[in-house]
Design a protein around this motif. Structure first.
Motif, PDB file in Angstrom:
ATOM      1  N   ALA A 107      36.739 -51.356   5.211  1.00  0.00           N
ATOM      2  CA  ALA A 107      35.985 -51.956   4.113  1.00  0.00           C
ATOM      3  C   ALA A 107      34.483 -51.833   4.316  1.00  0.00           C
ATOM      4  O   ALA A 107      33.993 -51.728   5.440  1.00  0.00           O
ATOM      5  CB  ALA A 107      36.359 -53.424   3.967  1.00  0.00           C
ATOM      6  N   ARG A 108      33.777 -51.853   3.199  1.00  0.00           N
ATOM      7  CA  ARG A 108      32.351 -52.130   3.240  1.00  0.00           C
ATOM      8  C   ARG A 108      32.203 -53.619   2.950  1.00  0.00           C
ATOM      9  O   ARG A 108      32.658 -54.106   1.910  1.00  0.00           O
ATOM     10  CB  ARG A 108      31.565 -51.322   2.219  1.00  0.00           C
ATOM     11  CG  ARG A 108      30.101 -51.781   2.114  1.00  0.00           C
ATOM     12  CD  ARG A 108      29.267 -50.912   1.196  1.00  0.00           C
ATOM     13  NE  ARG A 108      29.026 -49.600   1.815  1.00  0.00           N
ATOM     14  CZ  ARG A 108      28.171 -48.701   1.307  1.00  0.00           C
ATOM     15  NH1 ARG A 108      27.486 -48.986   0.194  1.00  0.00           N
ATOM     16  NH2 ARG A 108      28.012 -47.535   1.913  1.00  0.00           N
ATOM     17  N   VAL A 109      31.568 -54.324   3.861  1.00  0.00           N
ATOM     18  CA  VAL A 109      31.345 -55.761   3.693  1.00  0.00           C
ATOM     19  C   VAL A 109      29.875 -55.960   3.380  1.00  0.00           C
ATOM     20  O   VAL A 109      29.001 -55.425   4.073  1.00  0.00           O
ATOM     21  CB  VAL A 109      31.748 -56.543   4.956  1.00  0.00           C
ATOM     22  CG1 VAL A 109      31.490 -58.032   4.760  1.00  0.00           C
ATOM     23  CG2 VAL A 109      33.218 -56.303   5.280  1.00  0.00           C
ATOM     24  N   SER A 110      29.596 -56.726   2.330  1.00  0.00           N
ATOM     25  CA  SER A 110      28.219 -56.926   1.866  1.00  0.00           C
ATOM     26  C   SER A 110      27.959 -58.405   1.671  1.00  0.00           C
ATOM     27  O   SER A 110      28.848 -59.159   1.261  1.00  0.00           O
ATOM     28  CB  SER A 110      27.983 -56.187   0.544  1.00  0.00           C
ATOM     29  OG  SER A 110      28.332 -54.816   0.647  1.00  0.00           O
ATOM     30  N   ALA A 111      26.715 -58.814   1.966  1.00  0.00           N
ATOM     31  CA  ALA A 111      26.327 -60.211   1.799  1.00  0.00           C
ATOM     32  C   ALA A 111      24.940 -60.277   1.180  1.00  0.00           C
ATOM     33  O   ALA A 111      24.102 -59.392   1.399  1.00  0.00           O
ATOM     34  CB  ALA A 111      26.335 -60.945   3.143  1.00  0.00           C
ATOM     35  N   VAL A 112      24.701 -61.340   0.401  1.00  0.00           N
ATOM     36  CA  VAL A 112      23.418 -61.516  -0.254  1.00  0.00           C
ATOM     37  C   VAL A 112      23.177 -62.998  -0.493  1.00  0.00           C
ATOM     38  O   VAL A 112      24.135 -63.776  -0.657  1.00  0.00           O
ATOM     39  CB  VAL A 112      23.367 -60.728  -1.591  1.00  0.00           C
ATOM     40  CG1 VAL A 112      24.342 -61.309  -2.595  1.00  0.00           C
ATOM     41  CG2 VAL A 112      21.970 -60.690  -2.162  1.00  0.00           C
ATOM     42  N   THR A 113      21.916 -63.399  -0.467  1.00  0.00           N
ATOM     43  CA  THR A 113      21.541 -64.755  -0.868  1.00  0.00           C
ATOM     44  C   THR A 113      20.367 -64.650  -1.827  1.00  0.00           C
ATOM     45  O   THR A 113      19.573 -63.700  -1.747  1.00  0.00           O
ATOM     46  CB  THR A 113      21.134 -65.638   0.324  1.00  0.00           C
ATOM     47  OG1 THR A 113      19.977 -65.081   0.947  1.00  0.00           O
ATOM     48  CG2 THR A 113      22.260 -65.744   1.337  1.00  0.00           C
ATOM     49  N   PRO A 114      20.216 -65.586  -2.753  1.00  0.00           N
ATOM     50  CA  PRO A 114      19.141 -65.491  -3.743  1.00  0.00           C
ATOM     51  C   PRO A 114      17.786 -65.844  -3.149  1.00  0.00           C
ATOM     52  O   PRO A 114      17.704 -66.582  -2.158  1.00  0.00           O
ATOM     53  CB  PRO A 114      19.558 -66.518  -4.799  1.00  0.00           C
ATOM     54  CG  PRO A 114      20.332 -67.538  -4.027  1.00  0.00           C
ATOM     55  CD  PRO A 114      21.063 -66.770  -2.958  1.00  0.00           C
ATOM     56  N   PRO A 115      16.709 -65.330  -3.734  1.00  0.00           N
ATOM     57  CA  PRO A 115      15.370 -65.721  -3.275  1.00  0.00           C
ATOM     58  C   PRO A 115      15.038 -67.130  -3.727  1.00  0.00           C
ATOM     59  O   PRO A 115      15.676 -67.688  -4.609  1.00  0.00           O
ATOM     60  CB  PRO A 115      14.458 -64.692  -3.955  1.00  0.00           C
ATOM     61  CG  PRO A 115      15.219 -64.253  -5.165  1.00  0.00           C
ATOM     62  CD  PRO A 115      16.677 -64.340  -4.816  1.00  0.00           C
ATOM     63  N   GLY A 116      14.031 -67.703  -3.089  1.00  0.00           N
ATOM     64  CA  GLY A 116      13.517 -68.997  -3.536  1.00  0.00           C
ATOM     65  C   GLY A 116      13.719 -70.147  -2.583  1.00  0.00           C
ATOM     66  O   GLY A 116      12.948 -71.107  -2.606  1.00  0.00           O
ATOM     67  N   ALA A 117      14.755 -70.101  -1.726  1.00  0.00           N
ATOM     68  CA  ALA A 117      14.996 -71.212  -0.801  1.00  0.00           C
ATOM     69  C   ALA A 117      13.925 -71.237   0.281  1.00  0.00           C
ATOM     70  O   ALA A 117      13.408 -70.196   0.702  1.00  0.00           O
ATOM     71  CB  ALA A 117      16.387 -71.096  -0.181  1.00  0.00           C
ATOM     72  N   ARG A 118      13.574 -72.432   0.741  1.00  0.00           N
ATOM     73  CA  ARG A 118      12.544 -72.596   1.762  1.00  0.00           C
ATOM     74  C   ARG A 118      13.156 -73.131   3.055  1.00  0.00           C
ATOM     75  O   ARG A 118      14.221 -73.730   3.048  1.00  0.00           O
ATOM     76  CB  ARG A 118      11.448 -73.529   1.270  1.00  0.00           C
ATOM     77  CG  ARG A 118      10.682 -73.004   0.059  1.00  0.00           C
ATOM     78  CD  ARG A 118       9.594 -73.962  -0.362  1.00  0.00           C
ATOM     79  NE  ARG A 118       8.824 -73.458  -1.497  1.00  0.00           N
ATOM     80  CZ  ARG A 118       7.818 -74.086  -2.062  1.00  0.00           C
ATOM     81  NH1 ARG A 118       7.437 -75.278  -1.575  1.00  0.00           N
ATOM     82  NH2 ARG A 118       7.183 -73.557  -3.091  1.00  0.00           N
ATOM     83  N   GLY A 119      12.430 -72.918   4.133  1.00  0.00           N
ATOM     84  CA  GLY A 119      12.892 -73.411   5.417  1.00  0.00           C
ATOM     85  C   GLY A 119      13.647 -72.354   6.195  1.00  0.00           C
ATOM     86  O   GLY A 119      13.828 -71.224   5.746  1.00  0.00           O
ATOM     87  N   SER A 120      14.088 -72.750   7.372  1.00  0.00           N
ATOM     88  CA  SER A 120      14.793 -71.815   8.243  1.00  0.00           C
ATOM     89  C   SER A 120      16.277 -71.817   7.940  1.00  0.00           C
ATOM     90  O   SER A 120      16.813 -72.728   7.314  1.00  0.00           O
ATOM     91  CB  SER A 120      14.565 -72.194   9.710  1.00  0.00           C
ATOM     92  OG  SER A 120      15.064 -73.507   9.951  1.00  0.00           O
ATOM     93  N   GLY A 121      16.959 -70.781   8.388  1.00  0.00           N
ATOM     94  CA  GLY A 121      18.399 -70.675   8.199  1.00  0.00           C
ATOM     95  C   GLY A 121      18.888 -69.337   8.703  1.00  0.00           C
ATOM     96  O   GLY A 121      18.100 -68.466   9.099  1.00  0.00           O
ATOM     97  N   GLN A 122      20.198 -69.151   8.681  1.00  0.00           N
ATOM     98  CA  GLN A 122      20.781 -67.883   9.091  1.00  0.00           C
ATOM     99  C   GLN A 122      22.196 -67.763   8.552  1.00  0.00           C
ATOM    100  O   GLN A 122      22.830 -68.767   8.200  1.00  0.00           O
ATOM    101  CB  GLN A 122      20.799 -67.737  10.613  1.00  0.00           C
ATOM    102  CG  GLN A 122      21.685 -68.752  11.317  1.00  0.00           C
ATOM    103  CD  GLN A 122      21.695 -68.552  12.823  1.00  0.00           C
ATOM    104  OE1 GLN A 122      20.706 -68.126  13.411  1.00  0.00           O
ATOM    105  NE2 GLN A 122      22.816 -68.852  13.459  1.00  0.00           N
TER     106      GLN A 122
END
Length: 508
Positions: A107-122
Motif C-alpha cells: 500500500a501507499r499510506v498517506s497522512a495529512v493534517t489541516p493548517p491553522g492549529a497552534r502549539g506543539s504536536g506530532q
C-alpha cells in the motif's frame, strides 16, 4: 440519602458567589424559623391560647407544617442549582487522535493534517519514527517493510483533523480512509456470493480488550447465527481478521450465499476501528464507513459507462419508503421518476439506476433510518461510495490524504443552496501552488481535476467551504491506467470533541 444542612452550606460556600451565599443564608434562617414555629404550634402547651379555641386549628397546623417542609426543601434545592439546570457539553479542540490502517501490504499510506492549529504536536505510526510535526503538511510512504495493520497516533496540534488513508493496486485499485475508533460502524456492499472474499478487520487501539458485536443483513433478511457466535473479542493493541461467509465469527455458511451484505459493528465495551475489503476475480475495493439516518446523501457517483447499483439497508423492523433525487452536472433530476422505492425491513436491497453516465450525488429521504451505499462498475474494476455528512458551516472542512495526477473531485450542492469551496494542496513542506476556488450551483455536481503541484508525485488536499456557502458533499475519484479506480467519500474532518457536562453535587 439527603445531605445534612451543614454539608449543603459547605457546598454553597464553595460553588456560589457572595450574593448567592447571602440569599442562601437568609433562606436557611427563614426555613429554620418556620420549622421552629411549626414545632411550637404542634403542642397545646406551647402554642398561643387563642389557637386552642379555633375549631379548625388542626387544619391550620397542617398547613403551617407543610409550609415549613416546603421551605426546607427549597433550601436544599437552592444549594444544588446544577441538578435542575439544563446541561450542555463543552466543545474543545481534539488533543489526541488515532487512525487504524487495516492492512498495508503493498500500500501507499498517506497522512495529512489541516493548517491553522497552534502549539506543539506530532503524528506517528506506533513503534516508528514521527512522520508529521507541523500542522498543514502531508506525508506518504510506499510500504515495503513492516507491512501489516498500522495504527497512527497524533497528539497536540497534530491531532485536530488527522486524516490517514491507504491505497493498494494489487488486483484492482482499492483505497480507504484509516478509520478512527468508534462504538458503531456500518458498511454495505457486495457479499460473499458475489466476491472471492469479504474480509472484516477489527482493530483495538487501546490498552484493554474489546468485544465487538457483529450483525449482518442480506437481501433475504437478517443473517442469524447461534447465540454468542456474533461476538468477536479483540485483544489490546491488536487486529482481528474475520472472513465473512467462511469463519464462524463471519456467520459461516449463513452468509455464504449473500450476494449483498450490510455489516454493523458495535463495540460492547470500549471502542474499535473496523474496515471491510471486498475482492473479486476482477477488481477490489474497501467499503466506506457510513451511518443510518432518515436523510442521507451519497456523493461521488462517477461518470462513464457501467452498472450503478444503489444499496439501501433498513436496520429497523418496518419497511422504509424512500424517495431519491439526483444532483448531476446539468442540475437536479429524479432517477426513479415519480416512483417511491420500498426497502424491506431488516434487509439490504439493490436498485439499478439509469443515470445516463452522468457524474452525480444521490439524496435519499426515508420515513425511517436507512443505510445507503452505491456500487459503480467500470471496466474490470468496481468502486463503492456511501453516505457521509456534508462539509460546511457547523460541520467543517474535508481532507483527502492520497491525491495524485489522476485525482478528480466530485462536489455536489443540494437544490436549496449553492456552495463554494477553496481547494488547497498540501505537500511535505506545507501548502503548495495557488489555492483554487470552485463554485457549485444549487442542485448540481461539479467535476474538478486536480493535478499535483510541479515536481510532486502525491499531495494532500483541503476542501474548505467559503463563508456564506451552503453545504457541499464531496468525494474523491482516483483512477490509474490498467489498475482501475477507487472512490472515497469525504466526511468532515474531526476537529473538536464534546466533553460531557459536569455538575457540582453536595458532599455528604
Amino acid at each position: 440519602m439527603r445531605p445534612s444542612v451543614a454539608s449543603v452550606y459547605a457546598v454553597a460556600r464553595r460553588v456560589l458567589g457572595p450574593p448567592a451565599r447571602l440569599a442562601y443564608r437568609l433562606t436557611r434562617a427563614a426555613a429554620r424559623a418556620a420549622g421552629a414555629y411549626a414545632v411550637r404550634l404542634s403542642s397545646a402547651d406551647t402554642r398561643p391560647g387563642w389557637m386552642n379555641r379555633l375549631p379548625a386549628n388542626r387544619f391550620a397546623l397542617a398547613a403551617l407544617v407543610v409550609l415549613a417542609v416546603a421551605a426546607l426543601y427549597g433550601v436544599a434545592s437552592f444549594a444544588r442549582p446544577a441538578a435542575s439546570a439544563p446541561r450542555h457539553g463543552t466543545t474543545v479542540p481534539v488533543t489526541s487522535a488515532y487512525a487504524a490502517c487495516p492492512d498495508t501490504h503493498g500500500a501507499r499510506v498517506s497522512a495529512v493534517t489541516p493548517p491553522g492549529a497552534r502549539g506543539s504536536g506530532q503524528a506517528s505510526v506506533a513503534g516508528a519514527p514521527v512522520v508529521l510535526t507541523t500542522p498543514g503538511t502531508a506525508w506518504s510512504d510506499d510500504v515495503t517493510k513492516g507491512a501489516g495493520p498500522w495504527v497512527f497516533g497524533a497528539q497536540g496540534s497534530l491531532a485536530p483533523g488527522l486524516t490517514v488513508e491507504q491505497t493498494t493496486s494489487d488486483g484492482g485499485l482499492a483505497g480507504t480512509r484509516c478509520v478512527q475508533p468508534a462504538t458503531d460502524l456500518w458498511f454495505a456492499g457486495p457479499g460473499p456470493a458475489d466476491a472471492d472474499g469479504v474480509s472484516l478487520y477489527l482493530t483495538n487501539v487501546d490498552d484493554r480488550p474489546v468485544t465487538a458485536l457483529v450483525t449482518a443483513l442480506s437481501p433475504e433478511g437478517s443473517i442469524e447465527t447461534p447465540e454468542g457466535q456474533d461476538e468477536v473479542p479483540v485483544g489490546p493493541h491488536s487486529t482481528r481478521l474475520v472472513q465473512v461467509g467462511v469463519q464462524v465469527e463471519g456467520f459461516g455458511q449463513a452468509a455464504a450465499d449473500a450476494k449483498l451484505i450490510a455489516l454493523h459493528v458495535h463495540a460492547l465495551t470500549g471502542r474499535l476501528s473496523a474496515a471491510v475489503r471486498v475482492e473479486r476475480k476482477k477488481g477490489a475495493d474497501w467499503l466506506p464507513e457510513t451511518a443510518p439516518s432518515r436523510r442521507v446523501v451519497v456523493p461521488g457517483v462517477p461518470s462513464g459507462k457501467g452498472r450503478r447499483r444503489l444499496l439501501i439497508a433498513v436496520p429497523g423492523e418496518d419497511e422504509a419508503k424512500v424517495t431519491v433525487q439526483g444532483m448531476a452536472r446539468d442540475g437536479a433530476f429524479s432517477p426513479t421518476g415519480e416512483r417511491t422505492l420500498e426497502a424491506p425491513a431488516l434487509a439490504v436491497t439493490p436498485f439499478d439506476l439509469g443515470l445516463g453516465g452522468k457524474p452525480a450525488a444521490l439524496r435519499l429521504v426515508a420515513d425511517r433510518p436507512i443505510v445507503a451505499a452505491l456500487v459503480a462498475e467500470k471496466g474490470d474494476d468496481f468502486g463503492v461510495t456511501a453516505a457521509v455528512p456534508p462539509l460546511g458551516a457547523g460541520t467543517g472542512t474535508g481532507l483527502v490524504a492520497d491525491d495524485r495526477d489522476t485525482t478528480t473531485l466530485l462536489l455536489s450542492a443540494p437544490p436549496e443552496h449553492a456552495a463554494a469551496v477553496r481547494l488547497t494542496q498540501l505537500m511535505t513542506q506545507g501548502p503548495a501552488g495557488t489555492a483554487k476556488d470552485v463554485a457549485v450551483p444549487a442542485g448540481h455536481t461539479v467535476e474538478v481535476a486536480m493535478p499535483p503541484p510541479a515536481g510532486g508525485d502525491g499531495y494532500g488536499l483541503v476542501i474548505a467551504p467559503r463563508p456564506g456557502s451552503g453545504p457541499v458533499y464531496a468525494a474523491r475519484l482516483l483512477a490509474m491506467k490498467k489498475k482501475g479506480f477507487t472512490l472515497l467519500p469525504v466526511p468532515p474532518a474531526r476537529m473538536t470533541a464534546v466533553l460531557p457536562p459536569v455538575a457540582d453535587s453536595p458532599v455528604p
